[in-house]
Write an enzyme that holds these catalytic residues in place. Structure first.
Site, PDB file in Angstrom:
ATOM      1  N   ASP A  89     -15.958 -45.439   3.725  1.00  0.00           N
ATOM      2  CA  ASP A  89     -16.216 -44.603   2.438  1.00  0.00           C
ATOM      3  C   ASP A  89     -17.173 -44.970   2.275  1.00  0.00           C
ATOM      4  O   ASP A  89     -18.545 -46.304   2.069  1.00  0.00           O
ATOM      5  CB  ASP A  89     -15.422 -45.506   1.692  1.00  0.00           C
ATOM      6  CG  ASP A  89     -15.036 -44.741   0.304  1.00  0.00           C
ATOM      7  OD1 ASP A  89     -16.264 -44.236  -0.235  1.00  0.00           O
ATOM      8  OD2 ASP A  89     -14.073 -44.194  -0.239  1.00  0.00           O
ATOM      9  N   THR A 124     -14.465 -38.960  -2.679  1.00  0.00           N
ATOM     10  CA  THR A 124     -13.030 -39.620  -2.129  1.00  0.00           C
ATOM     11  C   THR A 124     -12.121 -38.747  -1.888  1.00  0.00           C
ATOM     12  O   THR A 124     -11.873 -38.523  -0.730  1.00  0.00           O
ATOM     13  CB  THR A 124     -13.229 -40.955  -2.407  1.00  0.00           C
ATOM     14  OG1 THR A 124     -14.028 -41.658  -2.333  1.00  0.00           O
ATOM     15  CG2 THR A 124     -11.834 -42.093  -1.825  1.00  0.00           C
ATOM     16  N   HIS A 161     -22.748 -48.135  -4.503  1.00  0.00           N
ATOM     17  CA  HIS A 161     -22.206 -47.907  -5.958  1.00  0.00           C
ATOM     18  C   HIS A 161     -23.296 -48.465  -6.781  1.00  0.00           C
ATOM     19  O   HIS A 161     -23.159 -48.272  -7.905  1.00  0.00           O
ATOM     20  CB  HIS A 161     -20.665 -47.391  -6.566  1.00  0.00           C
ATOM     21  CG  HIS A 161     -20.617 -46.100  -6.204  1.00  0.00           C
ATOM     22  ND1 HIS A 161     -20.978 -44.661  -6.299  1.00  0.00           N
ATOM     23  CD2 HIS A 161     -19.204 -45.857  -5.617  1.00  0.00           C
ATOM     24  CE1 HIS A 161     -20.039 -43.956  -6.490  1.00  0.00           C
ATOM     25  NE2 HIS A 161     -19.270 -44.686  -5.645  1.00  0.00           N
TER      26      HIS A 161
END
Ligand code: AMP
Ligand code: ZN
Ligand code: ZN
Length: 426
Positions: free
Chosen positions: A51, A87, A212
């Site tokens: 991811d 996502t 993040h």
């Protein structure tokens, strides 16, 4: 021939028999990679998602195993995510070949007139097929064609989609170590032909989480890349140790990249629109706004058009290149933040640590939002670099690798043909 002599010859005969199924020689000359893939009939396909990986995060020093896959297989210079660059929408695009506007996972946070609200943290919603049924993920295509499939988390794989589940599946569990996930997948791929899944998926939520919290240029992100790469190394070593490397096609993708968000580049959604006039359906980088009844004109007047930090469109006027605005779950007004800006509810802002961070959800044409595509195995050529392509093109490739008919999709089945060896491309 004496019995003894015949017995002595047996190992030679065995070797000769093996030679016909041995892997093609590791030669990177253009003609060599058109040889028939070894074990083509029995190959399994492993789809791995890391991811939040941007191509710039891949380097020989930090990610030697990703580099090894690139060297031994094919990779794209970049892969363009679909809109919005989040996502769940993009993971479902990768396995359906449909734009989010068609598969219906239009955001990580969305509202449906019948189903209510969808949130990643809502296990009931994530596991409810009604949210996912507009698309047909590759494991459903494969199961319907009689192939066994196994998912170690992939958005959508926790729900029966169109009534079908993978043969094996696990709920997403961020606390499970990367090594344990790899070992489960290795176990599946080591099974005998009769039970071995022909398709398996593996998902790592890193380096997105580190990206993040600390931004794409942080030491924490680099460390997260090293960690996922080490897990990939465990996978590749495990395949080598079991003699499976030439029987498994591995496709490694990411869903989107990551852009830096400076500490002061955050605003509240309340600065955009009054909560007395509208409901915020989604916040962050793709802000969905539903005006309250009677406030449509005033909210449109306030929001529509370009602003310093964002641009807002009515859902029927979103630029064509974004392929977004037709699905009923797309809110009436969509505001796109400029790269490096977040818009969040005031109550979240109050709790958010002030520091450089990372976000995605920005324009899919930005280099920072680009994703990766790397593939290696008996069906793939060696040492090939492909130009950038759209992530809707992955599903038709997966269907081809599995030898199953692709469901209706938005991808171009020709894009990835240059990645394939002669036999697999036919
Ligand atoms: P985002 O960065 O908000 O687009 O979403 C990434 C986050 O989604 C990851 O950090 C995961 O924690 C979370 N996630 C991934 N897969 C699942 C899943 N199947 N169910 C719930 N959350 C998930
Ligand atoms: Zn993501
Ligand atoms: Zn993320």
């Amino acid at each position: 021939m004496s019995r003894l002599r015949a017995l002595a010859l047996l190992p030679l005969l065995w070797l000769a028999a093996c030679a016909s199924t041995a892997p093609a020689p590791r030669d990177t000359s253009p003609s060599a990679d058109t040889a028939a893939p070894a074990h083509a009939s029995a190959a399994s396909l492993l789809l791995v998602s890391l991811d939040g990986v941007n191509p710039a995060f891949v380097s020989e020093d930090d990610t030697p195993n990703l580099h090894r896959l690139m060297r031994e297989g094919v990779h794209a210079e970049w892969m363009r995510p679909s809109y919005p660059t989040l996502t769940f929408p993009n993971h479902y695009t990768l396995v359906t070949g449909l734009r989010p506007d068609r598969h219906g996972i239009v955001h990580n946070a969305m509202t449906d007139a019948t189903l209510g609200d969808f949130r990643l943290s809502d296990r009931d919603a994530v596991g409810n097929g009604d949210w996912w049924n507009d698309g047909e993920p590759i494991w459903v295509t494969a199961e319907n064609a009689g192939l066994r499939t196994a998912t170690l988390a992939w958005p959508g794989s926790e729900a029966p989609v169109r009534g079908v589940r993978p043969t094996h599946w696990f709920p997403f569990d961020a606390s499970r170590s990367l090594a344990s996930r790899v070992d489960t997948v290795l176990g599946w791929l080591s099974e005998p032909d009769a039970t071995r899944p022909r398709l398996a998926t593996l998902y790592f939520e890193q380096p997105d989480a580190a990206g993040h919290d600390f931004g794409p240029h942080s030491p924490e992100l680099r460390q997260a890349m090293r960690d996922v790469d080490a897990a990939l190394g465990r996978l590749l070593d495990g395949l080598d140790a079991r003699g499976l490397a030439d029987r498994i096609d591995i496709v490694v993708v990411s869903d989107h990249g990551m852009a830096e968000v400076a500490a002061d580049r955050v605003m509240t959604v309340e600065e955009m629109v009054s909560m007395a006039e509208a409901r915020i359906v989604s916040a962050g980088q793709v802000v969905g706004v539903a005006p309250n009844p009677g406030f449509e004109a005033v909210v449109e007047a306030r929001l529509l058009g370009g602003h310093d930090r964002y641009t807002c469109w009515r859902r029927d006027a979103i630029p064509e290149r974004l392929h977004y605005g037709r699905h009923p779950r797309v809110p009436p007004i969509v505001c796109q933040m400029r790269e490096g800006w977040d818009a969040i509810p005031a109550e979240y802002l109050a709790r958010r640590p002030v520091r450089t961070r990372g976000s995605h959800g920005y324009d899919p044409d930005l280099p920072s939002m680009r994703a990766i595509f790397i593939a290696r195995g008996p069906s793939f050529r060696r040492g090939v670099t492909l130009p950038g392509f759209d992530n809707v093109d992955v599903y038709p490739l997966l269907a081809r690798l599995l030898g199953v008919p692709a469901a209706d999709n938005d991808g171009d089945p020709a894009t990835l043909l240059p990645a394939l060896r002669g036999d697999a491309a036919r």
